[in-house]
Design a protein around this motif. Structure first.
Motif, short mmCIF file in Angstrom:
data_model
loop_
_atom_site.label_atom_id
_atom_site.label_comp_id
_atom_site.label_asym_id
_atom_site.label_seq_id
_atom_site.Cartn_x
_atom_site.Cartn_y
_atom_site.Cartn_z
N TYR A 1 9.19 -2.54 6.28
CA TYR A 1 9.74 -2.44 4.93
C TYR A 1 8.73 -2.95 3.90
O TYR A 1 8.50 -2.31 2.87
CB TYR A 1 11.05 -3.21 4.82
CG TYR A 1 11.74 -3.03 3.49
CD1 TYR A 1 12.60 -1.97 3.29
CD2 TYR A 1 11.52 -3.92 2.44
CE1 TYR A 1 13.23 -1.79 2.06
CE2 TYR A 1 12.14 -3.74 1.22
CZ TYR A 1 12.99 -2.68 1.04
OH TYR A 1 13.60 -2.50 -0.18
N ALA A 2 8.14 -4.10 4.17
CA ALA A 2 7.20 -4.70 3.22
C ALA A 2 5.93 -3.87 3.08
O ALA A 2 5.26 -3.92 2.05
CB ALA A 2 6.86 -6.12 3.66
N SER A 3 5.58 -3.11 4.11
CA SER A 3 4.37 -2.29 4.08
C SER A 3 4.59 -0.95 3.41
O SER A 3 3.64 -0.23 3.12
CB SER A 3 3.87 -2.06 5.51
OG SER A 3 3.55 -3.29 6.12
N CYS B 1 8.44 1.21 -3.04
CA CYS B 1 9.38 0.38 -3.78
C CYS B 1 9.58 1.01 -5.16
O CYS B 1 8.64 1.13 -5.94
CB CYS B 1 8.84 -1.04 -3.90
SG CYS B 1 9.80 -2.11 -4.98
N LEU C 1 6.41 -13.67 6.53
CA LEU C 1 6.45 -12.26 6.12
C LEU C 1 6.95 -12.11 4.69
O LEU C 1 6.45 -11.28 3.93
CB LEU C 1 7.32 -11.45 7.09
CG LEU C 1 6.75 -11.27 8.49
CD1 LEU C 1 7.78 -10.60 9.40
CD2 LEU C 1 5.46 -10.48 8.47
N LEU C 2 7.91 -12.93 4.32
CA LEU C 2 8.42 -12.88 2.95
C LEU C 2 7.35 -13.31 1.95
O LEU C 2 7.15 -12.67 0.91
CB LEU C 2 9.67 -13.75 2.82
CG LEU C 2 10.41 -13.71 1.49
CD1 LEU C 2 10.86 -12.29 1.14
CD2 LEU C 2 11.62 -14.64 1.54
N ASP D 1 4.14 -13.06 2.36
CA ASP D 1 3.16 -11.97 2.30
C ASP D 1 3.66 -10.82 1.43
O ASP D 1 2.89 -10.24 0.66
CB ASP D 1 2.86 -11.45 3.71
CG ASP D 1 2.07 -12.43 4.56
OD1 ASP D 1 1.54 -13.42 4.01
OD2 ASP D 1 2.01 -12.21 5.79
N ALA D 2 4.95 -10.49 1.55
CA ALA D 2 5.51 -9.40 0.74
C ALA D 2 5.49 -9.76 -0.75
O ALA D 2 5.17 -8.91 -1.59
CB ALA D 2 6.94 -9.10 1.20
N SER E 1 1.90 -9.53 -1.95
CA SER E 1 1.51 -8.12 -2.08
C SER E 1 2.10 -7.50 -3.35
O SER E 1 1.41 -6.75 -4.06
CB SER E 1 2.00 -7.35 -0.84
OG SER E 1 1.74 -5.98 -0.98
N THR E 2 3.33 -7.82 -3.66
CA THR E 2 3.96 -7.31 -4.88
C THR E 2 3.26 -7.86 -6.11
O THR E 2 2.97 -7.12 -7.05
CB THR E 2 5.47 -7.66 -4.89
OG1 THR E 2 6.09 -7.07 -3.75
CG2 THR E 2 6.14 -7.16 -6.16
N LEU F 1 14.52 -7.10 1.36
CA LEU F 1 13.90 -8.43 1.30
C LEU F 1 14.80 -9.43 0.60
O LEU F 1 14.93 -10.57 1.04
CB LEU F 1 12.53 -8.37 0.61
CG LEU F 1 11.46 -7.58 1.34
CD1 LEU F 1 10.18 -7.53 0.52
CD2 LEU F 1 11.18 -8.15 2.71
N ASN G 1 8.30 -6.18 8.49
CA ASN G 1 6.91 -5.76 8.30
C ASN G 1 6.84 -4.30 7.83
O ASN G 1 6.08 -3.98 6.92
CB ASN G 1 6.14 -5.96 9.61
CG ASN G 1 4.66 -5.92 9.41
OD1 ASN G 1 4.14 -6.38 8.39
ND2 ASN G 1 3.96 -5.38 10.38
#
Length: 170
Positions: free
Chosen positions: A33-35, A39, A95-96, A98-99, A102-103, A78, A31
């Motif tokens: 890392y993805a937030s 990147c 979570l993956l 969602d990431a 988001s990307t 990820l 969470n």
């Protein structure tokens, strides 16, 4: 866990009090890392004013972090860890997803900005091209993990940029 607690300067009970267990810690790491908005490929895409150069810089950054990371990692957390645990570790697949979503949104937003500025056609398929760009990125990382060199990966940058920015009318 000992390495982690030693590096953090805390004891195991403190870590478990914060995250509950290793599973909770792993999900929170995902969470966090993805937030993180930092990147490198996305920062390149969002910060370079001219869209063709920005898309090119995105792919160059993907190659760089897939072939030259100081840790020896081939791609981001990820790709390197989370994708391999999705479906095996409860909560990671969500979570993956969602990431990824988001990307896709961040890339599409950049294209939408270019449409609003008149630099891309009004009918430019922003969401579809965002997904294409993400998928091309993942393919590049996959190739890097298989041992393709940065020079080999760089040969496809022009083709990838043209594919992403191609006029939808032909």
């Amino acid at each position: 866990m000992k390495l982690l607690t030693d590096e953090m300067g805390i004891n195991s009970p403190s870590l478990y009090a914060e995250f509950g267990d290793k599973h909770g810690l792993y999900l929170e790491a995902i969470n966090s890392y993805a937030s993180n908005d930092a990147c490198t490929p996305l920062v390149a895409l969002e910060s370079i004013p001219e869209i063709e150069q920005a898309v090119r810089a995105f792919f160059e950054a993907v190659i760089d972090y897939s072939t030259h990371h100081a840790s020896g990692a081939k791609g981001c957390f990820l790709v390197s860890c989370v994708a391999t645990s999705a479906g095996h570790v409860e909560g990671t697949a969500e979570l993956l997803r969602d990431a990824i979503a988001s990307t896709d949104k961040r890339i599409a937003a950049r294209f939408e900005q270019e449409v609003s500025l008149g630099k891309l056609p009004k009918n430019f398929p922003c969401a579809d091209r965002a997904k294409l760009m993400f998928d091309l990125r993942q393919g590049m990382v996959f190739r890097a993990r298989a041992g393709f060199s940065d020079e080999q990966l760089a040969r496809d940058i022009d083709k990838n940029v043209k594919s992403v920015l191609a006029n939808p009318e032909g």
